[in-house]
Design an enzyme around this catalytic site. Structure first.
Site, PDB file in Angstrom:
ATOM      1  NE  ARG A   1      -7.572  -9.162  -9.175  1.00  0.00           N
ATOM      2  CZ  ARG A   1      -8.873  -8.953  -8.658  1.00  0.00           C
ATOM      3  NH1 ARG A   1      -9.877  -8.432  -9.487  1.00  0.00           N
ATOM      4  NH2 ARG A   1      -8.951  -8.015  -7.352  1.00  0.00           N
TER       5      ARG A   1
ATOM      6  CE  LYS B   1      -4.209  -1.460   2.468  1.00  0.00           C
ATOM      7  NZ  LYS B   1      -4.786  -2.200   1.356  1.00  0.00           N
TER       8      LYS B   1
ATOM      9  CG  HIS C   1     -13.312  -4.720   3.440  1.00  0.00           C
ATOM     10  ND1 HIS C   1     -14.297  -2.929   3.540  1.00  0.00           N
ATOM     11  CD2 HIS C   1     -13.196  -4.626   4.431  1.00  0.00           C
ATOM     12  CE1 HIS C   1     -13.636  -2.018   4.208  1.00  0.00           C
ATOM     13  NE2 HIS C   1     -13.326  -3.206   5.125  1.00  0.00           N
TER      14      HIS C   1
ATOM     15  CD  GLU D   1      -5.264   6.019   3.910  1.00  0.00           C
ATOM     16  OE1 GLU D   1      -6.839   5.911   3.911  1.00  0.00           O
ATOM     17  OE2 GLU D   1      -4.929   5.927   2.848  1.00  0.00           O
TER      18      GLU D   1
HETATM   19  P1  ADP Z   1      -7.834  -4.074   1.915  1.00  0.00           P
HETATM   20  O1  ADP Z   1      -6.915  -3.447   1.212  1.00  0.00           O
HETATM   21  O2  ADP Z   1      -7.159  -3.611   3.612  1.00  0.00           O
HETATM   22  O3  ADP Z   1      -9.179  -4.083   1.652  1.00  0.00           O
HETATM   23  P2  ADP Z   1      -8.348  -1.039   1.781  1.00  0.00           P
HETATM   24  O4  ADP Z   1      -7.656   0.348   1.646  1.00  0.00           O
HETATM   25  O5  ADP Z   1      -8.717  -0.752  -0.157  1.00  0.00           O
HETATM   26  O6  ADP Z   1      -8.043  -2.408   2.449  1.00  0.00           O
HETATM   27  O7  ADP Z   1      -9.719   0.220   1.236  1.00  0.00           O
HETATM   28  C1  ADP Z   1     -10.944  -1.384   2.137  1.00  0.00           C
HETATM   29  C2  ADP Z   1     -12.276  -0.096   1.806  1.00  0.00           C
HETATM   30  O8  ADP Z   1     -11.782   1.053   3.410  1.00  0.00           O
HETATM   31  C3  ADP Z   1     -12.592   0.406   1.199  1.00  0.00           C
HETATM   32  O9  ADP Z   1     -13.013  -0.009  -0.249  1.00  0.00           O
HETATM   33  C4  ADP Z   1     -13.319   1.376   1.669  1.00  0.00           C
HETATM   34  O10 ADP Z   1     -14.876   0.835   1.565  1.00  0.00           O
HETATM   35  C5  ADP Z   1     -13.106   1.943   3.125  1.00  0.00           C
HETATM   36  N1  ADP Z   1     -11.658   2.885   3.231  1.00  0.00           N
HETATM   37  C6  ADP Z   1     -10.450   2.689   2.891  1.00  0.00           C
HETATM   38  N2  ADP Z   1      -9.996   3.702   3.046  1.00  0.00           N
HETATM   39  C7  ADP Z   1     -10.536   5.069   3.207  1.00  0.00           C
HETATM   40  C8  ADP Z   1     -10.686   5.772   3.797  1.00  0.00           C
HETATM   41  N3  ADP Z   1      -9.458   6.971   3.449  1.00  0.00           N
HETATM   42  N4  ADP Z   1     -11.887   6.110   4.259  1.00  0.00           N
HETATM   43  C9  ADP Z   1     -13.086   5.818   4.322  1.00  0.00           C
HETATM   44  N5  ADP Z   1     -12.906   4.772   4.060  1.00  0.00           N
HETATM   45  C10 ADP Z   1     -12.169   4.298   3.326  1.00  0.00           C
END
Ligand code: ADP
Length: 680
Positions: free
Chosen positions: A292, A116, A235, A200
């Site tokens: 992908r 990430k 998610h 974040e």
């Molecule tokens: P992972 O890789 O663990 O799935 P992500 O970074 O892709 O984590 O985030 C998963 C989900 O969490 C996103 O689809 C969103 O719904 C929520 N999310 C992630 N970052 C934020 C943020 N800064 N604010 C609000 N929701 C977030």
């Protein structure tokens, strides 16, 4: 173009890829495990090679076996589909070492998106907008907290090595920070062995909007518009749509250009998806790039008229992209609903079993079904329990959404529990129709989607009872017409031969609650077409009900009802004792409890204490020798990013526990041995 490709996948996506390859005149090789030897993908491919036992880590995840199958059959390229080996850089490298084309991006692009924080650094350099935050090396608590204080609360703490929502914590105020950080670090350390954190800005009502991009090896790149995948449970996407509602051309172009910049920053080739969070004020932020083909790619195909798998093959074969940005036209609106074998009412626990009945809506230019199973097939414990993707298209969102709920009401699946009712309730809920959607949609609208409202049920009960009365009458009428003596009193349905003429009672159950419905027939209808008239009494509440069965298609019955002067139409499916009413406000299920069927113990054992799917043991909550009571949580497993609690099917004693926390568990393995308490 290739003469022959191998598809290193199974199920719907393998079938989907084979379809396009056939259309292009490319021969196909399927691979299969023990569980899949008679699967649809094996049958429709030109050739198929056995690659190992049922658990995917002994078959579909073994890159060497897959490559050996390609060499043996002379396949020049491998399409990995999604999941399995699709984002595995080592596999991609191994393919090129054997001169086999990997139908996907270059190794470097897969690797760049692995972490990430590394991905964020690349995107920051490429001027792609990121959620405001801190992703530096200094991990001292004071620095992390300062970053949070500076950007303002709420903030989201995320493990840089994270995935599947693990190691993530929302922190709503300065006072909560220390505790939140400790908890996130603990979870990150136990899940990934690395507790490096990002901070974040936490967006409270974001949408998940992703852009489909495509790049070729000739420096061309386009975006094929966007998809909104905000409706998620833990998610995981549930219903996706394209285009995203409420988009304007400027925002679309801006997000599209950003996505292309992201792809170009990592030297991308092929199909990719750049995921963004879209905030209420129209700001958008890079989240991650999936290197992908996505599960939900069909909605993009429906609105763009392009076949993305064909594009993938062309790009992998070195051709230029089939269309330029200017040539791509967005047309209409599409939805995809993922039909799963799972119990939405039981925390989405994956379900298994034989698809004893599988009737789908009829496919047309408006309705597409991507599936890898047929009636009679088994949904096994080994793989993702997705049964099909139902995709609908129409000229606008409103019309497409109506098509979606209609098609969902036409699906008939017996043998396994499915999420179709859940999807129908979601698609017909007011906030979904009115586009009041963000990533918290399911939590926010839980009551609407799960219909636990007693008053609402009470309004639907007379309709179910009326349907039952009419269909019994209809059946009796048909029997009478077929018999030698159509006027026999035994075909009479008005009085039911009870002492009290024209009155009787029915018992209908919803979940585990039984309702007694008292019925008094007011006027005798003369067969189909004329309204039957009843007074129905439930819990002291009276309903004046009239109704007519309208149509009896192979999929559904229709009924016009008039309850206390309110006339409406209903679609119904009825099998054995189960009645489903597909109403404008969702689906309502009732069971007709038959009085004289003797004592059916409704506790039909929960199928033993075997793992319902492949996964990892998260925690074991009981010990050998321990007495447990019915529904007591015994172990927690994790699969497909979700935790599932396995509960005691009855009171009893644990004899032995076969796994411990951290163990990988194959679906179907015995988790615990258990002796039920015998009741005197
Ligand atoms: P992972 O890789 O663990 O799935 P992500 O970074 O892709 O984590 O985030 C998963 C989900 O969490 C996103 O689809 C969103 O719904 C929520 N999310 C992630 N970052 C934020 C943020 N800064 N604010 C609000 N929701 C977030």
């Amino acid at each position: 173009m290739f003469n022959k490709i191998l598809i290193a996948n199974r199920g719907e996506i393998a079938c989907r890829i084979i379809k396009t390859a056939k259309k292009m005149g490319v021969l196909t090789v399927a691979v299969y495990s023990d569980a899949d030897k008679d699967s649809l993908h094996v049958h429709i491919a030109d050739e198929a090679i056995y690659i190992g036992p049922s658990p995917s880590r002994e078959s579909y995840l073994l890159g060497d076996n897959v490559i050996a199958a390609a060499i043996k059959t002379g396949a020049q390229a491998i399409h990995p589909g999604y999941g399995f080996l699709s984002e595995n850089a080592d596999f991609c490298r191994a393919c090129s070492a054997k001169n086999i084309t990997f139908i996907g991006p270059p190794v470097g692009a897969i690797e760049a998106m692995g972490s990430k924080s590394a991905a964020k650094n690349i995107m920051a350099k490429a001027n792609v907008p990121l959620v405001p935050g801190y992703h530096g090396d200094d991990q001292s608590s004071a620095i992390l907290k300062q970053a949070a204080d500076d950007m303002g609360y709420p903030v989201l703490l995320k493990a840089t090595a994270g995935g599947g929502g693990k190691g993530m914590r929302q922190v709503w105020s300065e006072q909560e920070f220390a505790e939140g950080l400790a908890a996130a670090k603990r979870e990150a350390m136990s899940s990934f062995g690395d507790d490096t954190m990002l901070v974040e800005k936490y967006l409270t009502q974001p949408r998940h909007v992703e852009i489909q991009v495509f790049c070729d090896n000739h420096k061309n790149a386009v975006y094929l518009f966007e998809r909104d995948c905000s409706v998620q449970r833990r998610h995981q996407k549930v219903i996706e749509e394209a285009p995203a509602f409420g988009m304007n051309e400027e925002l679309r172009a801006e997000m599209g250009e950003s996505a292309i910049k992201s792809a170009q920053a990592i030297g991308y080739q092929g199909a990719g998806t750049v995921e963004f969070l879209l905030d209420v004020d129209g700001s958008f932020y890079f989240m991650e790039m999936n290197t992908r083909l996505q599960v939900e790619h069909p909605v993009t195909e429906m609105i763009s008229g392009q076949d993305l798998v064909e594009w993938q093959l062309r790009v992998a074969a070195g051709e230029i992209l089939p269309k330029t940005q200017q040539q791509l036209v967005l047309n209409g609106h599409a939805f995809e609903a993922r039909i799963y074998a799972e119990d939405a009412n039981n925390d989405f626990l994956p379900a298994t079993g034989k698809l004893s009945l599988l009737q789908t809506p009829i496919e047309s230019e408006h309705v597409r079904i991507d599936t890898g199973v047929r009636q009679g097939d088994e949904v096994s414990v080994y793989y993702d329990p997705m049964i099909a993707k139902l995709i609908v298209w129409d000229e606008n969102r409103d019309k497409a959404l109506k098509r979606l709920s209609k098609a969902l009401s036409e699906y008939r699946i017996n043998g396994v529990t499915t999420n179709i009712d859940f999807l129908y309730n979601l698609a017909t809920s007011k906030p979904f129709i009115e586009e009041d959607i963000d990533t918290g949609f399911i939590e926010k609208n839980h009551d609407l989607i799960f219909h636990d409202n007693a008053q609402e049920l009470l309004n639907e009960l007379p309709i179910a009872a009326l349907y039952l009365l009419l269909s019994i009458k209809e059946k009796a009428l048909q029997n009478a017409q077929q018999s030698n003596d159509p006027h026999s009193p035994w075909h009479n349905t008005n009085a039911w031969r009870l002492n009290e003429a024209h009155a009787h009672s029915l018992v209908l159950a919803h979940n585990d609650t039984e309702y007694t419905v008292e019925v008094e027939q007011l006027c005798q209808s003369k067969g189909q077409g004329s309204d039957a008239h009843y007074l129905i009494n439930i819990d002291g509440k009276q309903f004046d009900c009239q109704g007519t069965l309208t149509s009896t298609s192979s999929q559904n019955d229709g009924m016009i009802v008039n309850i206390n002067g309110h006339r409406s139409q209903t679609t119904i499916s009825f099998d054995d004792e189960n009645i489903s009413l597909y109403r404008a406000n969702g689906v309502f299920n009732f069971t007709h409890i038959l009085p004289d069927y003797g004592q059916l113990d409704n506790d039909d054992s929960h199928g033993g204490l075997t793992a319902p799917m492949n996964g990892t043991m998260v925690s074991v909550l009981v010990k050998a020798g321990q007495q447990v009571s019915k529904d007591q949580p015994l172990v927690i497993m994790e699969a497909m990013k979700m935790e599932h609690t396995i509960k005691a099917p009855n009171d009893g004693t644990i004899d032995e526990v076969f796994f411990q926390a951290g163990d990988m568990v194959d679906g179907g393995s015995e988790l615990l041995s258990f002796t039920e308490l015998t009741k005197e």
